[in-house]
Design an enzyme around this catalytic site. Structure first.
Site: not given
Length: 647
Positions: A7-8, A102, A104, A320, A322
Site C-alpha cells: 500500500e505504501k 493494509d 482493512d 498497525y 488504524r
C-alpha cells in the site's frame, strides 16, 4: 517473477527487508532475488468526475440530478501516473502477484482496484502485515492466503466508494445551487458522514445558545458518627418542587429544614458496602487512543493519527494503528515480556512500570475471538530512540505501551460504600470509595475518587454537627471537543431517538471508521463549517445554515450509521452491494426533492454561528480577487465549485 504490491513505500521496504537475499533499488520498486516489491502511494485511482460520463455535467444544473453512472469509471489521481506506469510494466513481467494492502477494507480496495485496472487476470495471493518489524513480516510471508477470500471486503469498500460519490456529488451540487439562488457565494458540500457529524456539533451549539440557566438548591449536613464525620446530601421527596433530575427548585424547603437540623440526632438508616474488582483498561483502538490523548495532552484527532502513522511507518515502534479492535491474539502473550522490555528501554517512567509488571498474569485482553482483521495497538518491541520522536509521538507511544503493560498488573480492588442517614424523618445520602489493592491504577492519571468513609454500623447514632444550603445554577452542555466528538462518533446510538434503531446501532462501529474520523473533523474545519475555539469545536454560521436548510434525515446519524452496518455485512459476506446501492438511490431522490432555495434563504438569514478564522477569510477574499471583473468572478466560482465538490 513474483510481484508484491504494497500500500505504501514504508510497507514495501519492510517486506523487501524480510525476504531472503540482497535488496536492490529500482525505479518505483525493490528487487530481492526473483521478487519485485512495488507500492501504491495511497489511492492511485479515484472515482471519475461527472463530466467523464457526460460533458454536460461540467455545468452544474439541478435538472441533471441525480447523476448516476451506468458503468463506473476510475481515473488516475494527480501525480499517480508515474507509479501506475511502473506497476503496469511490472505486471506484464510477473508470473504471480501478491496483494499487500493494509489489513482493512480500504487497504483491500486500494491495491486490488489498481491490479484490476491494469488488467491482471491471474491468481492473486493476499499478504496481511500489521507489524513492520522483520520477524513479524517474515511470519506474515509464511501465512499468505488466496486473495479470493477477501473479495467481500473489496466489494464493501467499492460500494462505500461509489456510495460516497453518489451522495456527495448529487447533494453537494443540489445544495450549492440552491445556496447560490439564496445568495450564498461558495460550495455547500454534503457528505454521507461529515454532514451528520456537523449536525451533532450544530445541534449542540444551538442547545448551548438556547440554554436558560435556572437556579436550584442543595442542602448538606455533616453527621458526627463514632469514627469520624460524614457529609451527606438531602434527598428531597416528591412533595417538593423538583426538576427532571430531582434538583430542588425552591430554596424555602431547604432553609426550613436547615433551621431545624443543628444538633439533631439521627441514625445510619441504610448501609451498603461492596468490594469490587476492576480489570485494567484494554489496549487501545485508534479511536480510544484519540479520546485519551485529546483529554490528557490536548492533541487533535488528526495529530494522534499522524503520530501513530509515524510510529508505525517511520519508527516501526507500534503495530498497525488504524485498528478498531481493543484485543490481542493469545499467541502474543508469550512474547509480551520481551516486546515490552524493548519498548520500555530508555524511558524512566516506562521502565519503572515494567519493573512492577507480573508476566504470569493473563488478562481478558488476550482473546482470539475478539480479534478480526487486525488487533489492538501494541508496541513492536523495537527499542525507541526518544531523541528522534516528537513530543506528540513520544506521548502517544507511552500511552500505547502503558495500556499493554497494564494487562500485567492485578485488578484494582475497592470497597465502595453507600449510606443513607435519617434525621428529622428526612433522608441524607453519602458515598465513598476505599482502594484496597491499587493494581493497575498507579499507571493511570484518573479523576479524583470519592474519599473513603469512616467505619460505619447499620443503625448507629449520628448527630448533625454542621449544615448549609448552597445556591447553584444549572449549566449548559459542554461544546464538543476532539475527544468528546470522537467518543460520540464511536457511541452514536446515544444520539439516536428511535429505540429500535438505537438498539441496532449499539452493535455497530458507530459513525465513520477508525481510519476516517480524524479526517472528517479536518474536512469540516477546512471547509469552514466548524472552527476551533481553544479545545472546543463550534459550528460556523455557514455550518448552522447548511444543517438548517437540509432535510433532517441528511443531518442525523441514523441513516449513515445504518449504512456502515450494511457495509460491514457486505464485508462479512452476508449482504450484497447492489441492494445497498439501490436503496441509496431511493434515499437520494427523496433528499433531492427537499432542495429548496426559499428554505436555504431563510436558513442563511437566521443562522447564528462562530466566525471562521481570519486567515480563512483572507484566503477566500484572495480567491475572489479584488480587481476581477464580474464575469471573471463567475467563471472562477464555477471552476472552484467543480474542484471542491465532495466525492
Amino acid at each position: 517473477m513474483r510481484l508484491i504490491i504494497a500500500e505504501k513505500p514504508s510497507l514495501a521496504r519492510a517486506i523487501a527487508d524480510a525476504l531472503p537475499g540482497q535488496v536492490s533499488r529500482e525505479e518505483g520498486s525493490l528487487r530481492v532475488g526473483d521478487t519485485r516489491v512495488s507500492w501504491c502511494l495511497g489511492h492511485l485511482l479515484e472515482q471519475a468526475a461527472p463530466d467523464a460520463y457526460d460533458p454536460r455535467y461540467k455545468q452544474w444544473r439541478l435538472d441533471h440530478l441525480p447523476i448516476v453512472p451506468e458503468q463506473w469509471k476510475l481515473t488516475p489521481r494527480h501525480n499517480a501516473r508515474g507509479q501506475l506506469k511502473v506497476l503496469r510494466t511490472l505486471l506484464k513481467q510477473a508470473d504471480s502477484v501478491v496483494h499487500a494492502g493494509d489489513p482493512d477494507r480500504e487497504g483491500q480496495l486500494l491495491v486490488q482496484e489498481v491490479i484490476d485496472h491494469l488488467g491482471w487476470r491471474g491468481p492473486i495471493a493476499r499478504l496481511l502485515v500489521s507489524d513492520l518489524n522483520r520477524p513479524a513480516v517474515q511470519r506474515a510471508l509464511e501465512r499468505m492466503e488466496d486473495n479470493r477470500a477477501y473479495q467481500s471486503l473489496y466489494h464493501a469498500a467499492e460500494a462505500r466508494s461509489r456510495a460516497d460519490w453518489l451522495y456527495g456529488i448529487n447533494l453537494s451540487r443540489a445544495w450549492t445551487l440552491t445556496g447560490r439562488q439564496a445568495g450564498h457565494d461558495g460550495v455547500l458540500s454534503v457528505g454521507r458522514v461529515q454532514t451528520p457529524v456537523l449536525g451533532l456539533i450544530a445541534r449542540r451549539d444551538r442547545e448551548i445558545a438556547d440554554f436558560v440557566p435556572r437556579p436550584f438548591h442543595v442542602l448538606w449536613a455533616d453527621f458526627q458518627v463514632e469514627h469520624g464525620t460524614v457529609r451527606a446530601w438531602w434527598q428531597p421527596g416528591d412533595t417538593h418542587p423538583l426538576d427532571d433530575q430531582n434538583r430542588l427548585l425552591k430554596r424555602e424547603p431547604a432553609e426550613s429544614l436547615a433551621s431545624r437540623l443543628p444538633g439533631s440526632l439521627g441514625r445510619v438508616a441504610t448501609l451498603d458496602a461492596q468490594k469490587k474488582r476492576q480489570a485494567a483498561p484494554l489496549p487501545y483502538s485508534l479511536s480510544a487512543l484519540q479520546v485519551d490523548a485529546a483529554r490528557r495532552y490536548k492533541l487533535s484527532a488528526k495529530s494522534v493519527l499522524d503520530a501513530c502513522q509515524a510510529l508505525y511507518e517511520r519508527h516501526r515502534l507500534i503495530t498497525y494503528p488504524r485498528s478498531d479492535c481493543r484485543y490481542l491474539p493469545r499467541d502474543h502473550w508469550a512474547q509480551a515480556r520481551g516486546i515490552l522490555k524493548g519498548a520500555c528501554a530508555g524511558d524512566e517512567q516506562l521502565s519503572r512500570w515494567l519493573g512492577g509488571a507480573d508476566f504470569s498474569l493473563r488478562s481478558k485482553a488476550w482473546n482470539d475471538k475478539q480479534v478480526g482483521a487486525h488487533h489492538a495497538l501494541a508496541p513492536t518491541g523495537a527499542r525507541p530512540d526518544f531523541a528522534r520522536l516528537s513530543a506528540s509521538e513520544a506521548n502517544v507511544f507511552r500511552l500505547i505501551v502503558r495500556n499493554v503493560l497494564a494487562q500485567f498488573y492485578p485488578p484494582l480492588e475497592t470497597r465502595e460504600v453507600k449510606v443513607d442517614f435519617e434525621a428529622l424523618e428526612e433522608r441524607f445520602r453519602a458515598q465513598g470509595r476505599e482502594i484496597l489493592v491499587p493494581g493497575w491504577k498507579p499507571l493511570f492519571t484518573t479523576r479524583d475518587d470519592a474519599p473513603p468513609l469512616p467505619s460505619l454500623r447499620q443503625g448507629e447514632p449520628a448527630r448533625v454537627a454542621d449544615q448549609a444550603v448552597e445556591d447553584r445554577m444549572t449549566r449548559p452542555p459542554e461544546p464538543f471537543t476532539d475527544a468528546s466528538l470522537i467518543k460520540a462518533m464511536m457511541n452514536i446510538a446515544r444520539y439516536v431517538e428511535d429505540v429500535a434503531v438505537r438498539r441496532t446501532l449499539r452493535e455497530t462501529d458507530g459513525l465513520g471508521t477508525e481510519a476516517t474520523r480524524a479526517g472528517i473533523i479536518e474536512t469540516l474545519l477546512d471547509r469552514g463549517f466548524i472552527v476551533r475555539q481553544g479545545s472546543a469545536l463550534r459550528a460556523t454560521r455557514t455550518g448552522q445554515a447548511l444543517i438548517a436548510a437540509l432535510p433532517d434525515a441528511a443531518t442525523r446519524p441514523e441513516r449513515t450509521a445504518l449504512w456502515e452496518q450494511r457495509l460491514s455485512a457486505i464485508a462479512e459476506g452476508s449482504d450484497q452491494a447492489a441492494p445497498f446501492l439501490d436503496a441509496l438511490l431511493g434515499d437520494l431522490r427523496t433528499l433531492l426533492a427537499g432542495a429548496d432555495a426559499a428554505r436555504m434563504r431563510q436558513a442563511l438569514a437566521s443562522a447564528e454561528g462562530f466566525e471562521a478564522p481570519a486567515r480563512a477569510k483572507a484566503r477566500k477574499a484572495g480567491r475572489r480577487g479584488t480587481k476581477a471583473t464580474a464575469a471573471k468572478r463567475r467563471t472562477t466560482k464555477r471552476t472552484r465549485s467543480k474542484n471542491k465538490e465532495e466525492a
